[in-house]
Design an enzyme around this catalytic site. Structure first.
Site, short mmCIF file in Angstrom:
data_model
loop_
_atom_site.label_atom_id
_atom_site.label_comp_id
_atom_site.label_asym_id
_atom_site.label_seq_id
_atom_site.Cartn_x
_atom_site.Cartn_y
_atom_site.Cartn_z
N ASP A 33 3.19 -4.18 -11.62
CA ASP A 33 4.63 -4.30 -12.53
C ASP A 33 4.81 -5.59 -12.67
O ASP A 33 3.18 -6.27 -12.15
CB ASP A 33 5.93 -4.36 -10.78
N GLU A 35 7.20 -8.01 -11.88
CA GLU A 35 7.97 -9.22 -10.33
C GLU A 35 7.71 -9.88 -9.28
O GLU A 35 7.78 -11.03 -8.89
CB GLU A 35 9.00 -8.13 -10.03
N HIS A 85 6.02 -1.59 -15.60
CA HIS A 85 7.50 -2.50 -15.89
C HIS A 85 8.12 -2.64 -17.01
O HIS A 85 7.59 -2.24 -17.84
CB HIS A 85 7.22 -4.26 -15.62
N HIS A 130 7.29 -5.59 -5.50
CA HIS A 130 8.19 -6.35 -4.90
C HIS A 130 8.98 -5.87 -3.77
O HIS A 130 8.72 -4.41 -3.73
CB HIS A 130 9.14 -7.04 -6.87
N HIS A 142 14.22 -5.51 -5.78
CA HIS A 142 15.80 -3.79 -6.17
C HIS A 142 14.77 -3.26 -5.41
O HIS A 142 13.80 -3.60 -5.69
CB HIS A 142 15.22 -4.77 -7.55
N GLU A 161 9.05 0.74 -3.80
CA GLU A 161 8.77 1.12 -4.84
C GLU A 161 7.75 1.86 -4.68
O GLU A 161 7.10 3.07 -4.95
CB GLU A 161 9.02 0.26 -6.54
#
Ligand SMILES: [Zn+2]
Length: 291
Positions: A33, A35, A85, A130, A142, A161
């Site tokens: 990802d 972030e 991502h 993240h 998030h 996640e």
């Protein structure tokens, strides 16, 4: 000199024998990802339209390479990288270590951020991850959709996640062995998984973050991945007991109304949808309709 050679040869053979157990090679999936990549602090940094996006996709690629190098040092025989991502077209293919193969774009399949996973893999690694929605002092926190989702829980456990993806790889009896990201997701990973190797590349201070230098992150990630894979038997696949109860808390009335139309989904609170099934794959498919 000769003695050292013999000892090295014995250690190498011992390692190869360990990996050959169950007829499995050391096959590794790396889900990346953006972030949680070193230096990233703002949504602009991870958006194709952002002025610094090109810089951070390069650092993202280098951070992935650090994980690949660690895996190769531990004797990995096959490495698949999953760009996970946004568009899933961030990692620069020409700068990626040629020993790995890269999965780009979305197939629409429920495996999503861990696309490619199956029972043939020995271990999974998460880079650039993240924290879940609502985490204090976390960088770009998030869960799946910052626009629509307040929280996702399965069997009463609120999941980032990393937790959702770990359940998917756990379904195929593959353990998550290493995670890199900000200090908040590292803490959440330790709490959820217990036994996992982590590297925190930055720490959130409200909307700001204090970051390692990318070169330092790369060294730590390379060493951490190598250490995890050399001790692969320590880690267990992440699993919950069925039946699975998925609860998604949403932010907007119109989204709630629309998502509640999915077969089997019930509205169970002002902002809450619930879906229950004994089959984890059905649960993951239902979740994909609630973002
Ligand atoms: Zn992302």
């Amino acid at each position: 000199m000769k003695k050292i050679f013999v000892i090295t040869a014995i250690l190498l053979i011992a390692n190869l024998l360990t990996y050959a157990q169950d007829g499995k090679a050391l096959k590794v999936l790396i889900s990346v990802d953006m972030e949680g990549i070193t230096g990233v602090v703002n949504w602009e940094d991870v958006d194709r339209e952002g002025k610094d996006y090109d810089l951070f996709r390069k650092i993202m690629t280098e951070e992935t390479n650090a994980a690949i190098e660690g895996a190769l040092d531990a004797g990995a025989t096959e490495i698949i990288v999953r760009d996970a991502h946004s568009t899933a077209r961030n990692i620069l293919p020409d700068l990626l270590n040629p020993k790995a193969r890269l999965i780009r774009d979305w197939s629409g399949e429920f495996k999503s951020m861990v696309e490619g996973i199956d029972k043939s893999f020995s271990a999974v690694i998460f880079i650039g991850y993240h924290a879940k929605a609502g985490t204090e002092d976390a960088v770009l926190e998030h869960t799946m959709s910052s626009k629509n989702i307040t929280d996702i829980s399965i069997n009463g456990i609120s999941l980032p996640e990393a937790g959702i993806n770990a359940l998917i790889v756990g379904y195929y009896d593959v353990p998550l062995v290493f995670l890199a990201g900000d200090s908040s997701i590292c803490a959440q990973a330790k709490q959820l998984f217990g036994e996992i190797e982590i590297v925190a590349v930055k720490s959130g201070i409200g909307n700001a973050a204090i970051n390692l230098h990318p070169a330092v992150s790369h060294e730590k990630i390379k060493e951490g991945v190598k250490k995890a894979l050399l001790n692969i038997n320590k880690y267990k696949p992440y699993k919950f007991k069925p039946p699975y109860k998925l609860v998604v808390t949403l932010k907007h009335e119109e989204v709630l109304e629309q998502r509640s139309e999915y077969p089997g989904v019930k509205r169970t609170g002002d902002w809450e949808l619930t879906y229950e099934n004994d089959d984890l794959i059905e649960v993951m498919k239902a979740m994909r309709h609630m973002f």
